[in-house]
Design an enzyme around this catalytic site. Structure first.
Site, PDB file in Angstrom:
ATOM      1  N   LYS A 283     -12.279  21.668  22.334  1.00  0.00           N
ATOM      2  CA  LYS A 283     -12.550  20.331  22.883  1.00  0.00           C
ATOM      3  C   LYS A 283     -12.979  20.431  24.340  1.00  0.00           C
ATOM      4  O   LYS A 283     -12.673  21.406  25.039  1.00  0.00           O
ATOM      5  CB  LYS A 283     -11.326  19.412  22.757  1.00  0.00           C
ATOM      6  CG  LYS A 283     -10.069  19.843  23.541  1.00  0.00           C
ATOM      7  CD  LYS A 283     -10.024  19.441  24.995  1.00  0.00           C
ATOM      8  CE  LYS A 283      -8.720  19.848  25.679  1.00  0.00           C
ATOM      9  NZ  LYS A 283      -8.810  20.166  27.093  1.00  0.00           N
TER      10      LYS A 283
ATOM     11  N   PRO B 191     -12.217  30.827  23.750  1.00  0.00           N
ATOM     12  CA  PRO B 191     -11.561  31.572  24.837  1.00  0.00           C
ATOM     13  C   PRO B 191     -10.160  31.029  25.149  1.00  0.00           C
ATOM     14  O   PRO B 191      -9.905  29.829  24.990  1.00  0.00           O
ATOM     15  CB  PRO B 191     -12.490  31.359  26.031  1.00  0.00           C
ATOM     16  CG  PRO B 191     -13.778  30.897  25.474  1.00  0.00           C
ATOM     17  CD  PRO B 191     -13.492  30.225  24.171  1.00  0.00           C
TER      18      PRO B 191
ATOM     19  N   ALA C  41      -6.715  30.241  27.606  1.00  0.00           N
ATOM     20  CA  ALA C  41      -6.407  29.727  28.957  1.00  0.00           C
ATOM     21  C   ALA C  41      -7.652  29.170  29.633  1.00  0.00           C
ATOM     22  O   ALA C  41      -7.936  29.452  30.790  1.00  0.00           O
ATOM     23  CB  ALA C  41      -5.776  30.832  29.816  1.00  0.00           C
ATOM     24  N   ALA C  42      -8.410  28.383  28.876  1.00  0.00           N
ATOM     25  CA  ALA C  42      -9.744  27.996  29.323  1.00  0.00           C
ATOM     26  C   ALA C  42      -9.924  26.489  29.459  1.00  0.00           C
ATOM     27  O   ALA C  42     -10.995  26.022  29.822  1.00  0.00           O
ATOM     28  CB  ALA C  42     -10.780  28.539  28.341  1.00  0.00           C
ATOM     29  N   GLY C  43      -8.911  25.689  29.085  1.00  0.00           N
ATOM     30  CA  GLY C  43      -9.081  24.230  29.109  1.00  0.00           C
ATOM     31  C   GLY C  43      -9.850  23.726  27.909  1.00  0.00           C
ATOM     32  O   GLY C  43     -10.313  22.580  27.876  1.00  0.00           O
ATOM     33  N   LEU C  44      -9.998  24.571  26.892  1.00  0.00           N
ATOM     34  CA  LEU C  44     -10.733  24.189  25.678  1.00  0.00           C
ATOM     35  C   LEU C  44      -9.781  23.912  24.515  1.00  0.00           C
ATOM     36  O   LEU C  44     -10.221  23.605  23.405  1.00  0.00           O
ATOM     37  CB  LEU C  44     -11.723  25.293  25.282  1.00  0.00           C
ATOM     38  CG  LEU C  44     -12.768  25.650  26.346  1.00  0.00           C
ATOM     39  CD1 LEU C  44     -13.610  26.849  25.893  1.00  0.00           C
ATOM     40  CD2 LEU C  44     -13.677  24.457  26.638  1.00  0.00           C
TER      41      LEU C  44
ATOM     42  N   GLY D 172      -7.908  25.745  22.580  1.00  0.00           N
ATOM     43  CA  GLY D 172      -7.957  26.582  21.370  1.00  0.00           C
ATOM     44  C   GLY D 172      -6.596  26.681  20.693  1.00  0.00           C
ATOM     45  O   GLY D 172      -6.488  26.506  19.477  1.00  0.00           O
ATOM     46  N   GLY D 173      -5.551  26.908  21.467  1.00  0.00           N
ATOM     47  CA  GLY D 173      -4.204  27.039  20.894  1.00  0.00           C
ATOM     48  C   GLY D 173      -3.742  25.736  20.250  1.00  0.00           C
ATOM     49  O   GLY D 173      -3.126  25.738  19.172  1.00  0.00           O
ATOM     50  N   SER D 174      -4.049  24.600  20.881  1.00  0.00           N
ATOM     51  CA  SER D 174      -3.657  23.292  20.333  1.00  0.00           C
ATOM     52  C   SER D 174      -4.429  23.001  19.051  1.00  0.00           C
ATOM     53  O   SER D 174      -3.871  22.471  18.084  1.00  0.00           O
ATOM     54  CB  SER D 174      -3.946  22.186  21.352  1.00  0.00           C
ATOM     55  OG  SER D 174      -3.177  22.384  22.506  1.00  0.00           O
TER      56      SER D 174
ATOM     57  N   ASP E  17      -1.934  18.091  23.613  1.00  0.00           N
ATOM     58  CA  ASP E  17      -3.332  18.010  23.158  1.00  0.00           C
ATOM     59  C   ASP E  17      -3.463  18.062  21.638  1.00  0.00           C
ATOM     60  O   ASP E  17      -4.560  17.875  21.109  1.00  0.00           O
ATOM     61  CB  ASP E  17      -4.137  19.204  23.703  1.00  0.00           C
ATOM     62  CG  ASP E  17      -4.615  18.977  25.130  1.00  0.00           C
ATOM     63  OD1 ASP E  17      -4.608  17.823  25.583  1.00  0.00           O
ATOM     64  OD2 ASP E  17      -5.003  19.971  25.772  1.00  0.00           O
TER      65      ASP E  17
HETATM   66  O1  C5P Z   1       2.239  19.673  26.196  1.00  0.00           O
HETATM   67  P1  C5P Z   1       1.840  21.052  26.557  1.00  0.00           P
HETATM   68  O2  C5P Z   1       2.873  22.070  26.190  1.00  0.00           O
HETATM   69  O3  C5P Z   1       0.482  21.434  26.073  1.00  0.00           O
HETATM   70  O4  C5P Z   1       1.735  21.062  28.147  1.00  0.00           O
HETATM   71  C1  C5P Z   1       1.750  22.254  28.897  1.00  0.00           C
HETATM   72  C2  C5P Z   1       2.220  21.939  30.295  1.00  0.00           C
HETATM   73  O5  C5P Z   1       1.250  21.121  30.987  1.00  0.00           O
HETATM   74  C3  C5P Z   1       3.492  21.122  30.341  1.00  0.00           C
HETATM   75  O6  C5P Z   1       4.624  21.962  30.338  1.00  0.00           O
HETATM   76  C4  C5P Z   1       3.373  20.367  31.655  1.00  0.00           C
HETATM   77  O7  C5P Z   1       3.747  21.207  32.725  1.00  0.00           O
HETATM   78  C5  C5P Z   1       1.887  20.137  31.774  1.00  0.00           C
HETATM   79  N1  C5P Z   1       1.474  18.794  31.298  1.00  0.00           N
HETATM   80  C6  C5P Z   1       1.746  17.677  32.087  1.00  0.00           C
HETATM   81  N2  C5P Z   1       1.357  16.438  31.656  1.00  0.00           N
HETATM   82  C7  C5P Z   1       0.689  16.287  30.496  1.00  0.00           C
HETATM   83  C8  C5P Z   1       0.392  17.409  29.688  1.00  0.00           C
HETATM   84  C9  C5P Z   1       0.801  18.648  30.121  1.00  0.00           C
HETATM   85  O8  C5P Z   1       2.348  17.792  33.168  1.00  0.00           O
HETATM   86  N3  C5P Z   1       0.295  15.053  30.117  1.00  0.00           N
END
Ligand code: C5P
Length: 303
Positions: free
Chosen positions: A17, A113, A115-118, A120-122, A155
């Protein structure tokens, strides 16, 4: 999310995404941040393949196939395949909440990729929920899967949306599906280094967006792409640029090319530009590759 049923296995293609708009509204008492974000899924896919297990165990193997290897015994770099992997956590959560005791062998073919903001893991976790609900015949409804997805990560519910675009609110888990009139063409670049989502959020300093997600969504939905591109926003880009100079390097490289607009996705480090056509996306991806700042993809979102 595309599900393919074969004789002895089930495959799910899990898209990446992009956040075209991400406004952090404030920090919540639970430590998360309140968001309004518009996300689109794009055509870079991981593939999960589910096969029957001889016993009641859940096992995961992973292959990095970005560079053409296809055997799942080839490890995907830094990706953990133990119980902490979101795919295994999704499988365990499904078993706990339904009482299912069946096992499964899961092969993950990784193209998105890390740790990319895309996300992938979610996306992989959402694919595991959808795939295993079908593979184990659990019969969970969309809203039951959505609740499990929200428990696993912010996500993940987006990837259960019936449309390729959605506005997500709350921590990210309140999903409003959105129809777009056009497919969108992007060039996406992932630098050699990544960023931790938690660290980027910790370094965020309040800087509200100059307009709401609704104004942005309106320009996209009426097909005014050039205008939409001027309304791109990502509150996490400033802290990401402070934490990782690769993001600023990409920003400068994208700014030198005639994209309609460009910005970082999610908590980074991937950076994307919106193009006016597939042809332009191909041309600009070739020019960006020559800058040697990371992996470059041309990818499209579906209407
Ligand atoms: O929900 P997720 O595990 O993907 O989020 C990873 C980390 O990103 C959270 O532990 C939190 O530190 C941060 N986060 C946040 N606010 C959000 C989503 C994520 O602070 N709305």
């Amino acid at each position: 999310m595309l599900v393919q049923s074969l004789v002895d296995s089930l495959s799910v293609h899990a898209p990446a995404k992009l956040n075209l708009f991400l406004n952090v509204l404030g920090r919540r008492p639970d430590g998360y941040h309140e968001l309004e974000t518009l996300m689109v899924s794009v055509g870079i896919y991981d593939t999960l393949r589910f096969r029957p297990a001889a016993d009641g165990a859940v096992t995961l193997r992973c292959a990095d196939i970005r560079h053409g290897t296809s055997h799942p015994a080839v490890p995907a770099g830094d990706l953990p395949v133990g119980p902490d992997n979101l795919i295994c956590r999704a499988a365990e959560l499904l078993r706990q909440s339904t009482g299912c005791t069946r096992g499964v062998c899961i092969d993950l073919f990784k193209r998105i990729p890390l740790a990319a903001g895309l996300a992938g893991g979610s996306s992989d976790a959402a694919a595991a929920l959808v795939g295993l609900n079908r593979f184990w015949n659990l019969g969970l409804s969309h809203s039951e899967l959505h609740d499990l997805a929200a428990r696993l990560g912010s996500d993940i519910p987006f990837f259960l949306s019936p449309t390729p675009a959605a506005i997500c609110r709350g921590r990210g888990e309140r999903v409003e599906p959105l129809r777009l009139p056009l497919g969108l063409h992007f060039v996406i670049a992932r630098p050699p280094t990544g960023l931790s989502t938690a660290q980027v959020f910790q370094n965020y300093r309040p800087s509200p967006a100059p307009h709401s997600v609704a104004a942005f969504a309106d320009s996209l939905q009426t097909g005014h792409l050039a205008r939409a591109a001027t309304l791109f926003h990502n509150s996490l880009q400033e802290p990401a640029e402070r934490l990782n100079p690769d993001v600023s390097r990409l920003k400068a490289a994208f700014a030198r090319l005639p994209f309609l607009g460009h910005q970082m996705s999610g908590s980074g480090t991937s950076y994307f530009g919106l193009c006016s056509s597939q042809r332009q996306a191909r041309q600009l991806s070739t020019r960006l590759r020559a800058a040697r700042l990371g992996d470059v993809f041309a990818a499209r979102s579906r209407p």
